[in-house]
Design an enzyme around this catalytic site. Sequence first.
Site, PDB file in Angstrom:
ATOM      1  N   LEU A  29      39.822  41.007  30.614  1.00 56.23           N
ATOM      2  CA  LEU A  29      39.052  41.086  31.868  1.00 56.23           C
ATOM      3  C   LEU A  29      39.734  40.539  33.140  1.00 56.23           C
ATOM      4  O   LEU A  29      40.361  39.478  33.037  1.00 56.23           O
ATOM      5  CB  LEU A  29      37.707  40.136  31.717  1.00 56.23           C
ATOM      6  CG  LEU A  29      36.998  40.199  30.529  1.00 56.23           C
ATOM      7  CD1 LEU A  29      35.602  39.627  30.657  1.00 56.23           C
ATOM      8  CD2 LEU A  29      36.592  41.828  30.192  1.00 56.23           C
TER       9      LEU A  29
ATOM     10  N   ARG B  61      38.638  32.120  45.549  1.00 52.73           N
ATOM     11  CA  ARG B  61      39.148  31.050  45.966  1.00 52.73           C
ATOM     12  C   ARG B  61      40.798  30.786  45.889  1.00 52.73           C
ATOM     13  O   ARG B  61      41.316  29.857  46.516  1.00 52.73           O
ATOM     14  CB  ARG B  61      38.733  29.882  44.757  1.00 52.73           C
ATOM     15  CG  ARG B  61      37.261  29.341  45.085  1.00 52.73           C
ATOM     16  CD  ARG B  61      37.038  28.331  44.122  1.00 52.73           C
ATOM     17  NE  ARG B  61      36.775  28.694  42.865  1.00 52.73           N
ATOM     18  CZ  ARG B  61      36.677  27.699  41.937  1.00 52.73           C
ATOM     19  NH1 ARG B  61      37.235  26.574  41.958  1.00 52.73           N
ATOM     20  NH2 ARG B  61      36.451  28.320  40.601  1.00 52.73           N
TER      21      ARG B  61
ATOM     22  N   TYR C  46      78.713  49.528  49.926  1.00 51.82           N
ATOM     23  CA  TYR C  46      77.543  50.150  50.673  1.00 51.82           C
ATOM     24  C   TYR C  46      78.099  50.837  52.078  1.00 51.82           C
ATOM     25  O   TYR C  46      78.559  50.098  52.750  1.00 51.82           O
ATOM     26  CB  TYR C  46      76.381  49.027  51.017  1.00 51.82           C
ATOM     27  CG  TYR C  46      75.272  49.797  51.511  1.00 51.82           C
ATOM     28  CD1 TYR C  46      74.782  50.717  51.169  1.00 51.82           C
ATOM     29  CD2 TYR C  46      74.490  49.076  52.691  1.00 51.82           C
ATOM     30  CE1 TYR C  46      73.281  51.322  51.331  1.00 51.82           C
ATOM     31  CE2 TYR C  46      73.403  49.248  53.300  1.00 51.82           C
ATOM     32  CZ  TYR C  46      72.684  50.632  52.448  1.00 51.82           C
ATOM     33  OH  TYR C  46      71.507  51.034  53.290  1.00 51.82           O
TER      34      TYR C  46
HETATM   35  C1  UD1 Z   1      33.106  32.225  32.089  1.00 54.20           C
HETATM   36  C2  UD1 Z   1      32.181  32.025  31.052  1.00 54.20           C
HETATM   37  C3  UD1 Z   1      31.989  30.550  30.761  1.00 54.20           C
HETATM   38  C4  UD1 Z   1      33.313  29.830  30.336  1.00 54.20           C
HETATM   39  C5  UD1 Z   1      34.500  30.249  31.539  1.00 54.20           C
HETATM   40  C6  UD1 Z   1      35.640  29.640  31.093  1.00 54.20           C
HETATM   41  C7  UD1 Z   1      30.606  33.800  31.004  1.00 54.20           C
HETATM   42  C8  UD1 Z   1      29.210  34.237  31.524  1.00 54.20           C
HETATM   43  N1  UD1 Z   1      31.051  32.567  31.409  1.00 54.20           N
HETATM   44  O1  UD1 Z   1      32.614  31.423  33.324  1.00 54.20           O
HETATM   45  O2  UD1 Z   1      31.158  30.024  29.684  1.00 54.20           O
HETATM   46  O3  UD1 Z   1      33.375  28.411  30.296  1.00 54.20           O
HETATM   47  O4  UD1 Z   1      34.497  31.491  31.759  1.00 54.20           O
HETATM   48  O5  UD1 Z   1      36.618  29.844  32.124  1.00 54.20           O
HETATM   49  O6  UD1 Z   1      31.408  34.608  30.607  1.00 54.20           O
HETATM   50  N2  UD1 Z   1      35.340  39.242  35.681  1.00 54.20           N
HETATM   51  C9  UD1 Z   1      35.369  40.500  35.599  1.00 54.20           C
HETATM   52  N3  UD1 Z   1      34.065  41.085  35.680  1.00 54.20           N
HETATM   53  C10 UD1 Z   1      33.038  40.326  36.122  1.00 54.20           C
HETATM   54  C11 UD1 Z   1      32.778  39.252  36.190  1.00 54.20           C
HETATM   55  C12 UD1 Z   1      34.186  38.598  35.590  1.00 54.20           C
HETATM   56  O7  UD1 Z   1      36.266  41.232  35.295  1.00 54.20           O
HETATM   57  O8  UD1 Z   1      32.034  40.937  36.556  1.00 54.20           O
HETATM   58  C13 UD1 Z   1      36.343  38.527  35.051  1.00 54.20           C
HETATM   59  C14 UD1 Z   1      36.978  37.702  35.911  1.00 54.20           C
HETATM   60  O9  UD1 Z   1      38.104  38.372  36.854  1.00 54.20           O
HETATM   61  C15 UD1 Z   1      37.822  36.559  35.137  1.00 54.20           C
HETATM   62  C16 UD1 Z   1      36.894  36.504  33.914  1.00 54.20           C
HETATM   63  O10 UD1 Z   1      36.219  37.411  33.892  1.00 54.20           O
HETATM   64  O11 UD1 Z   1      39.071  37.010  34.802  1.00 54.20           O
HETATM   65  C17 UD1 Z   1      36.040  35.165  34.133  1.00 54.20           C
HETATM   66  O12 UD1 Z   1      35.128  35.305  34.822  1.00 54.20           O
HETATM   67  P1  UD1 Z   1      34.507  34.235  35.875  1.00 54.20           P
HETATM   68  O13 UD1 Z   1      33.630  34.551  36.986  1.00 54.20           O
HETATM   69  O14 UD1 Z   1      35.718  33.201  36.314  1.00 54.20           O
HETATM   70  O15 UD1 Z   1      33.823  33.385  34.772  1.00 54.20           O
HETATM   71  P2  UD1 Z   1      33.220  31.878  34.712  1.00 54.20           P
HETATM   72  O16 UD1 Z   1      32.092  31.765  35.768  1.00 54.20           O
HETATM   73  O17 UD1 Z   1      34.545  30.947  35.010  1.00 54.20           O
END
Ligand code: UD1
Length: 448
Positions: A8, A15, A369
């Site tokens: 993902l 941030r 060059y």
């Molecule tokens: C997520 C987990 C949380 C975990 C944490 C660890 C969920 C709901 N929560 O939270 O339990 O402790 O990671 O770091 O999964 N991303 C997408 N599409 C989206 C949303 C996210 O591709 O629609 C990708 C982001 O780019 C990222 C990753 O998924 O690489 C994690 O997403 P992020 O929003 O950072 O999740 P957290 O809130 O940190």
Amino acid sequence: MTIALIILGAGMGTRMNSDMPKVLHHIAGAPMLVHAMKSGAALAPERTVIVAGHGADAVGKAAQAYDPDAVIALQCEQLGTGHAVAEAREALDGFDGDAIVLYGDTPFIRPETLAAMTAARLTHDVVVLGFEAADPGRYGRLIMQADQLDRIVEFKDASDEERAVSLCNSGVVAANARTLFELIDAVSNDNAAGEYYLTDIVGIARAKGMSATVVQCPEAETMGINSRAELAAAEDVFQTRARNAAMADGVTLTAPETVFFAHDTVVGRDTIIEPHVVFGPGASVETGATIRAFSHLEGCHVARGSVVGPYARLRPGAELAEDVKIGNFVEIKNAQIAEGAKVNHLSYVGDADIGARSNIGAGTITCNYDGVFKHKTTIGADAFIGSNTMLVAPVTVGDAAMTGSGSVITKNVPSGDLAVARARQDNKPGFATRLLEKLRAKKAKGNK
Ligand code: UD1
Ligand code: CA
């Protein structure tokens, strides 16, 4: 077991305060996404799907530069991690092995940890990677019931009692691919964030009578990067690991904390790396070489017994054979330096072939060059290039040939010949003494 990776990386990473998608920021010379792909690659996945959204073109390019077979799945709107995984469904059409979900912003999961997860899959339907958090903060909490993982609660949705749990979710999940998509279909966005949580699949699986478990790893492995400060901390973690690994492999680092490795640096046993050496991507150094202080090496190969630096720069395509010496303030680019050759001082050697045992004098420049095209310089074996020779390429200097110091060489030099291409010296007897006397006399009279 055949494996597919779903990585993902659709989020913007607000941030980071950057125009570039978060997963493309570099650690040790490679996008953090590539680090995640490298960890996953240890499982020899049959398919790799990258879920991209923000900056999808650039993310796709970076992913495919590392693995041309990686498939990019688009997630146009970021509706949550569960929704992101669902976007990989089409790319995994017909695939019936295991899917492992990784996050592109979590670069340090070790291959051994992923192997432990695939092993746990033999006995459980869903396997989640967890860790004991020193400060659980906003991580999702893993709620156990006896030996089963019962569900994951996101911090926003957790009760005080649940928030007191320190076993946290890393985000990495393994399940059979079909099962995973079936479970995702049942995920809703009825929660505090209004998002489709991937984490909800655990509770759904348990309600369907499936089994779920946690594999634990050290917290350092699950480190996620959300800000520039965390990016710097991640670089530090990488460098500390790389330095320790190099020393364990028999490499001497005089001052380990000052040496910087790239994600793919290879250094052989009994090589000595002096302080303040920096490796860019694509550098390999064989055994028994010495890389002296303040040198920068990138896209190059250094064979055994060679000495580089201090203050040397090896750029892409620099190929040093055995026992070559490259000295201070020398830059080598796209050039083969054959066994025992020396380029010891203040030289630029680019787009060149230098034969065995040849000596390249101080201040020699390959003028490669012409403002539009690059041209090649070829120097044979046992040649002697006088100090401050300009080799105007394309040009060839034969075996055992010489050039006089200060020459500008524009024509080929046959083997065994000496080429002198500079103005002939003309001494004027006593001229200097007479001139100085005249000037001093003028000064004494007060004239300027
Ligand atoms: C997520 C987990 C949380 C975990 C944490 C660890 C969920 C709901 N929560 O939270 O339990 O402790 O990671 O770091 O999964 N991303 C997408 N599409 C989206 C949303 C996210 O591709 O629609 C990708 C982001 O780019 C990222 C990753 O998924 O690489 C994690 O997403 P992020 O929003 O950072 O999740 P957290 O809130 O940190
Ligand atoms: Ca995160």
